[in-house]
Design a protein around this motif. Sequence first.
Motif, PDB file in Angstrom:
ATOM      1  N   ARG A 284       0.834  -1.211   0.000  1.00 12.33           N
ATOM      2  CA  ARG A 284       0.000   0.000   0.000  1.00 12.33           C
ATOM      3  C   ARG A 284       0.862   1.252   0.000  1.00 12.33           C
ATOM      4  O   ARG A 284       0.554   2.235  -0.688  1.00 12.33           O
ATOM      5  CB  ARG A 284      -0.929  -0.016   1.214  1.00 12.33           C
ATOM      6  N   LEU A 285       1.945   1.225   0.771  1.00 10.41           N
ATOM      7  CA  LEU A 285       2.847   2.373   0.837  1.00 10.41           C
ATOM      8  C   LEU A 285       3.457   2.654  -0.536  1.00 10.41           C
ATOM      9  O   LEU A 285       3.597   3.823  -0.947  1.00 10.41           O
ATOM     10  CB  LEU A 285       3.958   2.095   1.858  1.00 10.41           C
ATOM     11  N   LYS A 286       3.807   1.599  -1.247  1.00  7.83           N
ATOM     12  CA  LYS A 286       4.370   1.741  -2.596  1.00  7.83           C
ATOM     13  C   LYS A 286       3.344   2.388  -3.531  1.00  7.83           C
ATOM     14  O   LYS A 286       3.676   3.265  -4.331  1.00  7.83           O
ATOM     15  CB  LYS A 286       4.781   0.366  -3.123  1.00  7.83           C
ATOM     16  N   GLU A 287       2.072   1.931  -3.419  1.00 11.59           N
ATOM     17  CA  GLU A 287       1.002   2.497  -4.254  1.00 11.59           C
ATOM     18  C   GLU A 287       0.773   3.972  -3.928  1.00 11.59           C
ATOM     19  O   GLU A 287       0.565   4.797  -4.828  1.00 11.59           O
ATOM     20  CB  GLU A 287      -0.288   1.702  -4.028  1.00 11.59           C
ATOM     21  N   LEU A 288       0.797   4.295  -2.633  1.00 10.37           N
ATOM     22  CA  LEU A 288       0.585   5.684  -2.221  1.00 10.37           C
ATOM     23  C   LEU A 288       1.689   6.604  -2.718  1.00 10.37           C
ATOM     24  O   LEU A 288       1.433   7.744  -3.114  1.00 10.37           O
ATOM     25  CB  LEU A 288       0.483   5.760  -0.686  1.00 10.37           C
ATOM     26  N   HIS A 289       2.927   6.124  -2.699  1.00  7.96           N
ATOM     27  CA  HIS A 289       4.040   6.924  -3.222  1.00  7.96           C
ATOM     28  C   HIS A 289       3.915   7.116  -4.732  1.00  7.96           C
ATOM     29  O   HIS A 289       4.290   8.164  -5.268  1.00  7.96           O
ATOM     30  CB  HIS A 289       5.371   6.263  -2.875  1.00  7.96           C
ATOM     31  N   SER A 290       3.386   6.108  -5.400  1.00  5.12           N
ATOM     32  CA  SER A 290       3.146   6.225  -6.840  1.00  5.12           C
ATOM     33  C   SER A 290       2.080   7.283  -7.114  1.00  5.12           C
ATOM     34  O   SER A 290       2.212   8.107  -8.029  1.00  5.12           O
ATOM     35  CB  SER A 290       2.700   4.868  -7.395  1.00  5.12           C
ATOM     36  N   VAL A 291       1.023   7.272  -6.293  1.00  4.97           N
ATOM     37  CA  VAL A 291      -0.031   8.285  -6.407  1.00  4.97           C
ATOM     38  C   VAL A 291       0.532   9.676  -6.122  1.00  4.97           C
ATOM     39  O   VAL A 291       0.191  10.656  -6.792  1.00  4.97           O
ATOM     40  CB  VAL A 291      -1.190   7.971  -5.430  1.00  4.97           C
ATOM     41  N   LYS A 292       1.419   9.760  -5.121  1.00  9.26           N
ATOM     42  CA  LYS A 292       2.046  11.033  -4.758  1.00  9.26           C
ATOM     43  C   LYS A 292       2.791  11.641  -5.949  1.00  9.26           C
ATOM     44  O   LYS A 292       2.682  12.837  -6.226  1.00  9.26           O
ATOM     45  CB  LYS A 292       3.008  10.824  -3.590  1.00  9.26           C
TER      46      LYS A 292
END
Length: 752
Positions: free
Chosen positions: A693-701
């Motif tokens: 999830r953290l990886k996905e959130l950084h991608s969204v960022k």
Amino acid sequence: MNKLREVFLNAKAHWNHPAQGRYMPYKEIMGFSVGGIGVRLIVHCISQMVLSIGNVLIGNTIGIPPSTLYIIYIISVFSGIPLTALRASIIDNTRSLKGKYRPYLISMGIPTVLLGIGFVLMPYEGMSLFWKCFTVLGFNIGFQFFFNFYSDSYNSLINVLSPNSIERSDVLSVKYIIENLSPSIVNIVLPLVAKMITGENTLYDLKIYRVLFPPMLIVAFIISLLAYVNTEEKIVQAKTHIIQIKFVDAFKSVAKNKYFWIISLAGWLGFLESSFSSILGWMYNYQKAATPGQYSVITAITGNASFWPNLAGPPLIRKFGKKKILICTNILNICFILLMLPVVRSAGTPNIVWLLVGCIFINTFFTALGDLLNPSIQADIRDYQQYITGERIDGMFAAVGLIGNVITLATSSVLPTIYERAGLNSEVAASLGVSNVYDVLYVTDYFVKIASVLIMASAVGAVMNLIPFFFYNLTENDQRAMVSVLKIRALFEDFANNVLKQENLIEAVEIIENAKKYNGKKPNKLSKEGIKNARKSLDKNKIKLAKEEYKRMREENILIATSDRILDELNKFSSEQGIEALKRARYIENAGLNGCLNIELPSKKEIKAMPKTTEAEKESRRNLLMLRENIRSAKKAVKKYYPNGIEDFDNSVFEKLFAAQDKNENDISDTVKSLKRMNEDGNKDMASAQKLRLKELHSVKKEIEKEIKKATDQNSIYYRAAKPYLDAVKLIKQFENYGNYEKIFALYSETV
């Protein structure tokens, strides 16, 4: 004891909440200051690795001669130009829940520490001169971005922790007292540890740096996190204000700030003032003027010189103001620099080093007093920038300062030339049978000659540094008045947008009412005679009342002094110039977004022929000249980007993007906390899910940041093309907002 008890009780009462009229509680002040111990230690270590003329670690220890050092210094400066511009743009367009500067204490601090450790561990002993230069230059290009970003972020943090100039000076005083512990301790211990590591009386051995600097940098970074954790940024600005500025637009804006140029000019002209700074170290290392134990005492004494100005600074600023202190300290600096001349000419005389220490101690005292003022002055200049333009663009000051880098490139060649001509060159070294040019300093005659020339150069630099300060006229009361006006502007804008906070309402209305109350009154004649008489009575209550009365009169004088500018702001649309400006703004608005670029204006020659006897007339001329310039720039932008006419830009896109950015930032923070809990509980499956999830959130960022950049570029083009029209609409809107004061006062009356 009573004073200490009073300070303790005050700190206890305001540990979590600031005192009235202040913005920083003691917890924040201590976090900022103690964290500064770590920051200062990092700066102390890395500064010794940064390319500069006369750098001891790079020149004497690694062994790069002055002329070669100057060449790679030039390359380093040129590499820093685009990096500084990038840094400025990032700062001015930073929008984070954590603040404008705080996030960079971590994101730029980590690479800075890693670069510093890598620098000292490189095997310079086995390198040729070319590879030494290549390696040092490579690290310095990294320092140009990461280290400068890191140190600027911490130093600029005070600008946004409080809008109160006096409070900023007080906090800086505390900060300097506390943070100076780190370099002071290092300078005391270093000669003794160096003796243990090398067995010799020298500081010019890489072993010393390799043993000490890596652990020092790591510990320093951990301590510096206190400044990140315990501070909160406070910028005086309307809640709904959106700022996304392109480099060129911000550059033009800062370039019109007269106080920026005055202070910058002082630094550029005074480039030689610190030329003498190497002499004390040379006298110890090359002339054997002291033992390691004595040199530890010497560094303790000279390091302690900067402690006392931090105690004396705040009351002196209150009494005399920054300008008078700057002028006086610079004059005294010149005197004590010149007093070093007969001292170095007596090199070889037993104990002569102590006279040099005395001169340097006093010089450092006055220099430190000036250094204490500089951050506060820089903050005042940024307040002035926001006051005259409506935008807070702190980072761009560094970008405009790139002009200074070009000047520095030219002036920096002076010091190597002085070194060379005074005898610090390869020819003299060869004639003495030594390979390192700095070994020339072992010969007393050459040491005296070179040191004497450097002292004279320092005196010339100090004189040149002094001159611009005579033209600096931004007073403490001016700064207070400007911040008050900024609060009033934010009040009306937030009221119009229905986002007004209660505490801002109360503060701004009281500023306005006090201005009305004290306008036209004669200032009180301040005298401490009443306090002295009360002390004679030995009655504690009378002493307390006398002090309170003196404080009341002093604060009343501030209200009297600032009332004119505050009321001028509120009544500006009633003045002749305000009526004229409003009439012109309506004319531009009626002409429309595209039609306003073809309105008729007086010629540049006619505008310059207009009267300029009063400040109002000068402002009217400036506004007309600025309008002509804005229309000229707008026409260029329209021709390039809007051949079919200007299209409106929807600013609401930023609101959506910023909301998404805030949510993403909160989600990342929550996920990091959750991941930490999963790891502590040993729940590997849930931890893996949180990592994903953290990886996905950084991608969204990254996607959000990309969209913000795209919108910023579009907005900047639109802003440049539509600026005459947008400025006119903004002025009309402000006029309409200022008509709402009765409604605002009614709201205030209900609140209090």
